[in-house]
Design an enzyme around this catalytic site. Structure first.
Site, mmCIF file in Angstrom:
data_model
loop_
_atom_site.group_PDB
_atom_site.id
_atom_site.type_symbol
_atom_site.label_atom_id
_atom_site.label_comp_id
_atom_site.label_asym_id
_atom_site.label_seq_id
_atom_site.Cartn_x
_atom_site.Cartn_y
_atom_site.Cartn_z
ATOM 1 N N ASP A 67 0.833 -1.206 0.000
ATOM 2 C CA ASP A 67 0.000 0.000 0.000
ATOM 3 C C ASP A 67 0.865 1.253 0.000
ATOM 4 O OD1 ASP A 67 0.925 -0.403 2.591
ATOM 5 O OD2 ASP A 67 -1.033 -0.436 3.539
ATOM 6 N N ASN A 134 -7.620 -1.567 14.287
ATOM 7 C CA ASN A 134 -9.031 -1.741 13.927
ATOM 8 C C ASN A 134 -9.254 -2.974 13.037
ATOM 9 O OD1 ASN A 134 -7.906 -0.870 11.549
ATOM 10 N ND2 ASN A 134 -9.212 0.919 11.271
ATOM 11 N N HIS A 136 -7.505 -3.699 10.261
ATOM 12 C CA HIS A 136 -7.243 -3.523 8.823
ATOM 13 C C HIS A 136 -5.984 -4.264 8.392
ATOM 14 C CE1 HIS A 136 -4.779 0.494 9.334
ATOM 15 N NE2 HIS A 136 -3.956 -0.512 9.249
ATOM 16 N N GLU A 141 -9.613 -0.933 5.164
ATOM 17 C CA GLU A 141 -10.209 -0.515 6.432
ATOM 18 C C GLU A 141 -11.497 -1.305 6.702
ATOM 19 O OE1 GLU A 141 -8.581 1.295 8.401
ATOM 20 O OE2 GLU A 141 -7.891 3.181 7.543
HETATM 21 C C1 GLP Z 1 -0.692 0.826 8.515
HETATM 22 C C2 GLP Z 1 -0.391 0.057 7.209
HETATM 23 C C3 GLP Z 1 -0.502 -1.428 7.372
HETATM 24 C C4 GLP Z 1 0.148 -1.852 8.665
HETATM 25 C C5 GLP Z 1 -0.654 -1.316 9.817
HETATM 26 C C6 GLP Z 1 -0.066 -1.602 11.184
HETATM 27 O O1 GLP Z 1 -1.765 1.687 8.389
HETATM 28 N N1 GLP Z 1 -1.200 0.484 6.115
HETATM 29 O O2 GLP Z 1 0.049 -2.087 6.244
HETATM 30 O O3 GLP Z 1 0.184 -3.250 8.745
HETATM 31 O O4 GLP Z 1 -0.953 0.051 9.673
HETATM 32 O O5 GLP Z 1 1.050 -0.795 11.439
HETATM 33 P P1 GLP Z 1 2.033 -1.070 12.660
HETATM 34 O O6 GLP Z 1 2.785 -2.297 12.321
HETATM 35 O O7 GLP Z 1 2.921 0.144 12.707
HETATM 36 O O8 GLP Z 1 1.203 -1.218 13.866
#
Ligand code: GLP
Length: 239
Positions: A67, A134, A136, A141
């Site tokens: 992404d 959440n 995702h 989302e």
């Molecule tokens: C972000 C990314 C995801 C990621 C998630 C968790 O928004 N788009 O690909 O897995 O949040 O992030 P973190 O590993 O920093 O908790």
């Protein structure tokens, strides 16, 4: 879906890195899907350490980022592409490293271009994922359909609140992401959750039936998906 709970982060990330290496050894012209975020940083560190120690080459491996934020170029200091560059690309000799262009003029065409690129590369062999608080995955989302494809999405207030802002003139409100169905098309999936802040998302996504309220729950039906957890993130999981 297989769940593995580890006593410490070192053994978790070592085991995940070993899974990546095993898979690439079996198919050198591998196609690897990469997530950004804090969670996979230790995995990427292990991959770099192990590849240097073993003189392991990634020269036939292609990567696709999962992404990207909308409104910034790949070389922006907070772009996910830059993140993967800093943690992986500058150390390893990948054949190609692809990412969605968050500064594209036409996002629909950009998503089509990216899907075609994945397809022409033979499809994802392994997708690495983190999970949002959440539920995702990528920028899929809550509310994302299981059939969703690569697309422009609005970021939830919860996701926006977690974006580190110092380097942004304006916090991104939208993103481009592979869809749930693109992720499910990957031959193998590794999803990692660590820390108590992920316990609720892990429980909601993996202790109950699939629901678009928790997009990660759609991974339950994937035949080759492994959930890597530490004790804190697994705390509320009922298996
Ligand atoms: C972000 C990314 C995801 C990621 C998630 C968790 O928004 N788009 O690909 O897995 O949040 O992030 P973190 O590993 O920093 O908790």
């Amino acid at each position: 879906m297989k769940t593995e709970v580890f006593n410490n982060l070192n053994s978790l990330f070592l085991s995940a890195a070993q899974e990546v290496f095993r898979a690439i050894r079996l198919k050198p012209n591998f196609v690897l899907g990469l997530a950004a975020g804090k969670t996979p940083v230790l995995l990427y560190k292990k991959l770099v350490e192990m590849s240097l120690a073993q003189k392991f080459s990634f020269s036939q491996v292609t990567t696709f980022n999962l992404d990207e934020y909308v409104g910034i170029t790949k070389d922006h200091p907070e772009s996910f592409y830059k993140f993967t560059q800093e943690h992986l690309f500058k150390f390893l000799d990948f054949k190609r490293t692809e990412g969605l262009n968050g500064a594209a003029t036409n996002f629909k065409n950009e998503c089509i271009r990216y899907e075609e690129l994945v397809q022409h590369s033979g499809g994802l062999d392994l997708q690495i994922l983190g999970i949002g608080t959440n539920g995702h995955i990528g920028f899929n989302e809550p509310g994302s359909e299981k059939s969703s494809r690569t697309r422009l999405v609005n970021l939830s207030p919860e996701t926006q609140a977690k974006i580190p802002h110092p380097n942004f003139e304006k916090t991104p409100t939208q993103g481009l992401t592979l869809g749930i169905s693109n992720i499910l098309e990957s031959k193998n999936i590794i999803i990692i959750a660590t820390g108590a802040t992920k316990a609720e998302a892990v429980k909601n996504s993996f202790s109950a039936i699939e629901s678009k309220n928790y997009p990660a729950s759609f991974l339950q039906s994937h035949p080759h998906c492994t959930l890597y957890l530490d004790q804190d993130s697994a705390r509320l999981l009922k298996v």
